[in-house]
Design a protein around this motif. Sequence first.
Motif, PDB file in Angstrom:
ATOM      1  N   ASP A   1       0.805  -1.224   0.000  1.00  0.00           N
ATOM      2  CA  ASP A   1       0.000   0.000   0.000  1.00  0.00           C
ATOM      3  C   ASP A   1       0.837   1.274   0.000  1.00  0.00           C
ATOM      4  O   ASP A   1       0.374   2.320  -0.435  1.00  0.00           O
ATOM      5  CB  ASP A   1      -0.972   0.016   1.186  1.00  0.00           C
ATOM      6  CG  ASP A   1      -0.260  -0.012   2.519  1.00  0.00           C
ATOM      7  OD1 ASP A   1       0.901  -0.418   2.566  1.00  0.00           O
ATOM      8  OD2 ASP A   1      -0.884   0.355   3.527  1.00  0.00           O
TER       9      ASP A   1
ATOM     10  N   ARG B   1       1.616   1.558  -3.665  1.00  0.00           N
ATOM     11  CA  ARG B   1       0.481   1.172  -4.491  1.00  0.00           C
ATOM     12  C   ARG B   1       0.927   0.264  -5.647  1.00  0.00           C
ATOM     13  O   ARG B   1       0.734   0.564  -6.820  1.00  0.00           O
ATOM     14  CB  ARG B   1      -0.269   2.400  -5.011  1.00  0.00           C
ATOM     15  CG  ARG B   1      -0.709   3.354  -3.918  1.00  0.00           C
ATOM     16  CD  ARG B   1      -1.727   4.365  -4.383  1.00  0.00           C
ATOM     17  NE  ARG B   1      -1.338   5.113  -5.555  1.00  0.00           N
ATOM     18  CZ  ARG B   1      -0.505   6.151  -5.550  1.00  0.00           C
ATOM     19  NH1 ARG B   1       0.041   6.544  -4.408  1.00  0.00           N
ATOM     20  NH2 ARG B   1      -0.215   6.805  -6.658  1.00  0.00           N
TER      21      ARG B   1
ATOM     22  N   ASP C   1      -7.709   2.300  -3.041  1.00  0.00           N
ATOM     23  CA  ASP C   1      -6.848   1.848  -4.129  1.00  0.00           C
ATOM     24  C   ASP C   1      -6.913   0.330  -4.293  1.00  0.00           C
ATOM     25  O   ASP C   1      -6.979  -0.182  -5.417  1.00  0.00           O
ATOM     26  CB  ASP C   1      -5.403   2.282  -3.859  1.00  0.00           C
ATOM     27  CG  ASP C   1      -4.462   1.905  -4.989  1.00  0.00           C
ATOM     28  OD1 ASP C   1      -4.582   2.478  -6.081  1.00  0.00           O
ATOM     29  OD2 ASP C   1      -3.615   1.015  -4.773  1.00  0.00           O
TER      30      ASP C   1
END
Length: 247
Positions: A186, A189, A231
């Motif tokens: 994360d 990403r 995301d």
Amino acid sequence: MQSCHKSLLGSGTSRGDFAKKIVDLEIKERSLKRFGEELQTKTPKRLKEDKDDEAKDDEPTKNKKKETVTGTETPINPVPVAMKTPSVATYKIIKQGEKGVYQIVREDGTDIVYINFGAMMKSISRDDLTELYRIVMNRYGMDGPEDKLEKGFWKCLRIMFEEPLSTDFIWSEIGQQKIISWRYYDTCRVHCLNLESMDVYMLSDRKYPLSAEVCQTMLKMKLLDGKMNEDCYRLLKMMEKQAGIRK
């Protein structure tokens, strides 16, 4: 003058008392004259300093408190302003046998060492990753380095950032290998397919030429470290669309 003496003398006043009053008046007159001369000789600067000193003594407590609370001047305990992490300046792969560790050096001279590419993905930001790609491509161009470790680093970044047509060599191999795991990072990403003989890193917001069968296999697996943020949710929806899954 004689009449003035008479008024000062008055009734029942002796000449000795009268003489004493005359002396007292003369002393007072000389004192007043000397005070007037001191006022005339005092400079404007000195008068201003005296006035400022009086103003400081009479200054209300609330005004003094305001200087430290509002910080209009220099605060006693200033709070440091949060600063952005310095950008990546360069990198170095330090060889350790057949493997290597990645040393990332920032513009302020600080550095951090990662034991492998996956460890770097856990803490590096997308901006830093983009800057690394720019540095690598400026150094080696499209031909790439001859060193094996440098070439592996160059290849990972090319797969992530370049158009799929320029990296066709990888996509045909993915369908021929077993997928061991699917992982999400994360901080930068990025998601990664861990295959039998290689790892393929991809930006989570970019579509890659993965076959429907590969996407279906990915979705059947647990997305490791996949925190359900916005995301990550978009990545799963994109994989479902590529896999031909309709909901």
